[in-house]
Design a protein around this motif. Structure first.
Motif, PDB file in Angstrom:
ATOM      1  N   GLU A 253     159.461  55.529 -34.640  1.00 34.50           N
ATOM      2  CA  GLU A 253     160.672  55.730 -35.426  1.00 34.50           C
ATOM      3  C   GLU A 253     161.093  54.448 -36.138  1.00 34.50           C
ATOM      4  O   GLU A 253     161.547  54.479 -37.295  1.00 34.50           O
ATOM      5  N   TYR A 254     160.987  53.316 -35.469  1.00 38.39           N
ATOM      6  CA  TYR A 254     161.383  52.023 -36.061  1.00 38.39           C
ATOM      7  C   TYR A 254     160.471  51.678 -37.229  1.00 38.39           C
ATOM      8  O   TYR A 254     160.925  51.181 -38.271  1.00 38.39           O
TER       9      TYR A 254
ATOM     10  N   LEU B 267     169.280  47.387 -37.287  1.00 36.55           N
ATOM     11  CA  LEU B 267     169.020  47.581 -35.852  1.00 36.55           C
ATOM     12  C   LEU B 267     168.760  46.253 -35.139  1.00 36.55           C
ATOM     13  O   LEU B 267     169.074  46.105 -33.955  1.00 36.55           O
ATOM     14  N   ASP B 268     168.208  45.280 -35.846  1.00 35.75           N
ATOM     15  CA  ASP B 268     167.910  43.976 -35.219  1.00 35.75           C
ATOM     16  C   ASP B 268     169.136  43.071 -35.124  1.00 35.75           C
ATOM     17  O   ASP B 268     169.177  42.154 -34.294  1.00 35.75           O
TER      18      ASP B 268
ATOM     19  N   LEU C  52     161.196  53.073 -40.680  1.00 36.07           N
ATOM     20  CA  LEU C  52     162.432  52.695 -41.378  1.00 36.07           C
ATOM     21  C   LEU C  52     162.171  51.648 -42.453  1.00 36.07           C
ATOM     22  O   LEU C  52     161.287  50.790 -42.308  1.00 36.07           O
TER      23      LEU C  52
ATOM     24  N   ASN D 222     170.640  55.618 -32.873  1.00 39.32           N
ATOM     25  CA  ASN D 222     170.773  55.376 -34.314  1.00 39.32           C
ATOM     26  C   ASN D 222     169.404  55.293 -34.975  1.00 39.32           C
ATOM     27  O   ASN D 222     169.206  55.771 -36.112  1.00 39.32           O
ATOM     28  N   MET D 223     168.462  54.681 -34.263  1.00 39.74           N
ATOM     29  CA  MET D 223     167.115  54.553 -34.830  1.00 39.74           C
ATOM     30  C   MET D 223     166.485  55.932 -35.035  1.00 39.74           C
ATOM     31  O   MET D 223     165.895  56.213 -36.083  1.00 39.74           O
TER      32      MET D 223
ATOM     33  N   LEU E 231     171.697  51.943 -30.048  1.00 38.36           N
ATOM     34  CA  LEU E 231     170.736  51.499 -31.053  1.00 38.36           C
ATOM     35  C   LEU E 231     169.554  52.471 -31.139  1.00 38.36           C
ATOM     36  O   LEU E 231     169.091  52.820 -32.236  1.00 38.36           O
TER      37      LEU E 231
ATOM     38  N   ARG F 216     167.223  49.094 -43.133  1.00 38.36           N
ATOM     39  CA  ARG F 216     167.640  49.817 -41.929  1.00 38.36           C
ATOM     40  C   ARG F 216     167.157  49.103 -40.667  1.00 38.36           C
ATOM     41  O   ARG F 216     167.868  49.031 -39.663  1.00 38.36           O
ATOM     42  N   ALA F 217     165.934  48.599 -40.721  1.00 36.24           N
ATOM     43  CA  ALA F 217     165.390  47.873 -39.550  1.00 36.24           C
ATOM     44  C   ALA F 217     166.227  46.626 -39.257  1.00 36.24           C
ATOM     45  O   ALA F 217     166.486  46.276 -38.100  1.00 36.24           O
TER      46      ALA F 217
ATOM     47  N   MET G 200     161.673  48.266 -28.851  1.00 39.03           N
ATOM     48  CA  MET G 200     162.245  49.112 -29.899  1.00 39.03           C
ATOM     49  C   MET G 200     161.431  49.012 -31.182  1.00 39.03           C
ATOM     50  O   MET G 200     161.166  50.017 -31.862  1.00 39.03           O
ATOM     51  N   GLN G 201     161.005  47.788 -31.513  1.00 42.05           N
ATOM     52  CA  GLN G 201     160.260  47.595 -32.751  1.00 42.05           C
ATOM     53  C   GLN G 201     158.857  48.214 -32.698  1.00 42.05           C
ATOM     54  O   GLN G 201     158.235  48.474 -33.745  1.00 42.05           O
TER      55      GLN G 201
END
Length: 530
Positions: free
Chosen positions: A406-407, A418-419, A410, A456-457, A453, A414-415, A401-402
């Motif tokens: 998109e991540y 998500l974490d 952020l 949302n990201m 997640l 915001r990041a 994801m990271q």
């Protein structure tokens, strides 16, 4: 002794007293009143002389008991008369001396019934022998002896014993096991016995019977049985007390075993006590005579029961083996869902011991402890491995994801949002001890949480549309963008007609079918989570 002057002085005293009483209130002359007052004073002096004369004469008087003079020294009349009456009592009640001058009281009755201060090993006192002989004589003649008739017997000549002394003597004989007291054919003991002795209205219904004599052999055998069966020497040496102590010991044993049997839900093997407990309950409530005369018929059976069952069970439940058993049963219940993931037969071995009705014997519990330790180690290792595998997989998902564009777009706040779910789930997994819970938590996150997640990201990274001012004459309508749907690869069904891949052709065919299935989902606007 005869004394003429004493009689003359008594006559003069009474005449003067009467004359003064009759005339002092009627005379009106002071001179006469004065003469009468002087006579009254002299008459009181005469009265004092009369008292002294009587005292002197009483000191010289002869004391006669049963037609014979009593030789009492001294001249003090009160002392001489008291000693004379002592002599009269001794001659009238010659057996009063059997009480040996001991002062008996009704409030001490409980002490005599309990044997407090009474040496039961001593021979019977003279007063006890006398009461017992009276009761035995009545029994030989077929006469029923009641407490009332006993009191009447020993209150009269030649005994003259007082009420409390007779009751305490009967109580001592009962405590020594020489007498049995019955009311309505029931043997009286302890509180009912004390109440019966103190209730004078019931004395006519209380029957005294000599106790059956037991041989030294019977007493010795019961003592030996008591020591072997209860693992302690009895406190009593006398037959009745020993029989009652044995009865109380059996009652205590039954109560103890009933408390153990109440734990049968936790300790399954305790159910073996139930039939044997029924046999012991048949003994409880027997009269003390039964233990001296009939117990020997069951002695071997009872000793075998003690050695083969009761003793080992009590030792097991009183030591650390009971805790090992309980811990093993609880651990199997707690780890039931983990056992399907563990290789080996330790769990089966533990269940076999727990279900064995004779597990309290031999070294079965030591074997169970060994299997339990091995099983705990295996489960801990397997849970640790599953936990680490789940954490590794979560870290991999977070890394993927990271790495997405998109991540990276952020801001840090915001990041961090998500974490945060990854850290929370890892903390949750570290606290779990059940493999199924760890796997379910990871599976739910993969199928639901991870997709949420990612969505949302994307939503956070997408630019916000600028606000549009509406034209009053020509309002503009805006079409909403379709929401992107995320699905897991597990939900994609591949049309493949074989249960496994056997060769290279199967692999190519399966990959082709998988590619087509993936493309179908993408063409309808879905994104596939890998």
């Amino acid at each position: 002794p005869a004394e003429e002057r004493l009689i003359r002085d008594l006559g003069m005293y009474k005449k003067t007293e009467k004359y003064i009483r009759q005339n002092i209130s009627t005379t009106q002359q002071d001179a006469i009143r004065r003469i009468l007052s002087d006579k009254g004073v002299r008459n009181q002096e005469r009265y004092a002389d009369i008292q002294q004369s009587v005292k002197t004469l009483l000191g010289q008087a002869r004391l006669i008991v049963a037609g014979a003079d009593v030789d009492v020294g001294g001249e003090d009349p009160q002392s001489r008369i008291t000693k004379g009456f002592y002599e009269l009592i001794e001659r009238t009640y010659p057996n009063l001396s059997m009480l040996r001058g001991i002062e008996y009281k009704e409030i001490d009755l409980s002490r005599y019934l309990e044997g407090s201060g009474l040496d039961l090993g001593d021979n019977l006192s003279e007063q006890e022998q006398e009461v017992l002989a009276f009761i035995q004589s009545n029994q030989r003649g077929g006469v029923r002896t009641t407490l009332k008739s006993t009191l009447e017997k020993f209150e009269r000549k030649p005994y003259g014993w007082y009420y409390a002394a007779i009751l305490c003597t009967v109580a001592m004989l009962s405590t020594r096991g020489k007498l049995e007291l019955r009311s309505d054919s029931d043997i009286l003991e302890e509180d009912p016995l004390r109440d019966a002795l103190l209730n004078s209205r019931e004395h006519g219904n209380v029957v005294l019977e000599p106790q059956v004599e037991f041989t030294a052999s019977q007493v010795r055998k019961l003592r030996e049985f008591f020591e072997d069966f209860f693992d302690a020497p009895p406190k009593s040496t006398e037959a009745k007390a020993l029989g009652k102590e044995t009865a109380e010991a059996f009652d205590g044993l039954v109560n103890s075993l009933e408390r153990l049997l109440a734990q049968a839900d936790d300790f399954t093997f305790l159910s073996v006590l139930r039939p044997e407990l029924g046999k012991l309950k048949e003994i409880v409530g027997k009269p003390y005579t039964w233990f001296l005369t009939e117990l020997g018929k069951q002695e071997d059976e009872l000793l075998d029961l003690k050695e083969g069952l009761i003793g080992p069970v009590q030792k097991f439940m009183g030591g650390n083996q009971a805790q090992i058993y309980k811990d093993a049963k609880r651990y199997l219940k707690e780890q039931e869902s983990n056992l399907i993931h563990i290789k080996g037969d330790e769990a089966d071995q533990i269940r076999a011991v727990l279900n064995d009705p004779a597990c309290f014997k031999g070294s079965r519990i030591q074997q169970l402890k060994t299997h339990l330790d091995t099983l705990k180690q295996k489960i801990d290792e397997e849970v640790g491995a599953v936990r680490q595998q789940a954490i590794t997989q979560l870290n991999a998902m977070q890394t993927r994801m990271q790495s997405m564009d998109e991540y990276k777009k952020l801001p840090e706040v915001r990041a961090a949002e998500l974490d945060l779910p990854y850290k929370a789930l890892i903390d949750h997994i570290n606290l779990q001890k059940l493999i199924a819970v760890i796997n379910d938590s990871l599976r739910y996150f993969e199928e639901q949480g991870y997709q949420t997640l990612l969505a949302n990201m994307v939503e956070m990274a997408a630019p916000k549309p600028e606000p549009v001012e509406a034209d009053e004459e020509k309002p503009k309508s805006r079409v909403a963008e379709p929401k992107v749907e995320y699905i897991s690869t597990r939900k994609i069904r591949v049309a493949f007609d074989k249960a496994w891949l056997a060769d290279e052709a199967d692999v190519d065919e399966y990959l082709q079918q998988l590619r087509e299935a993936l493309l179908r989902e993408i063409k309808v606007g879905k994104r596939i989570q890998i």
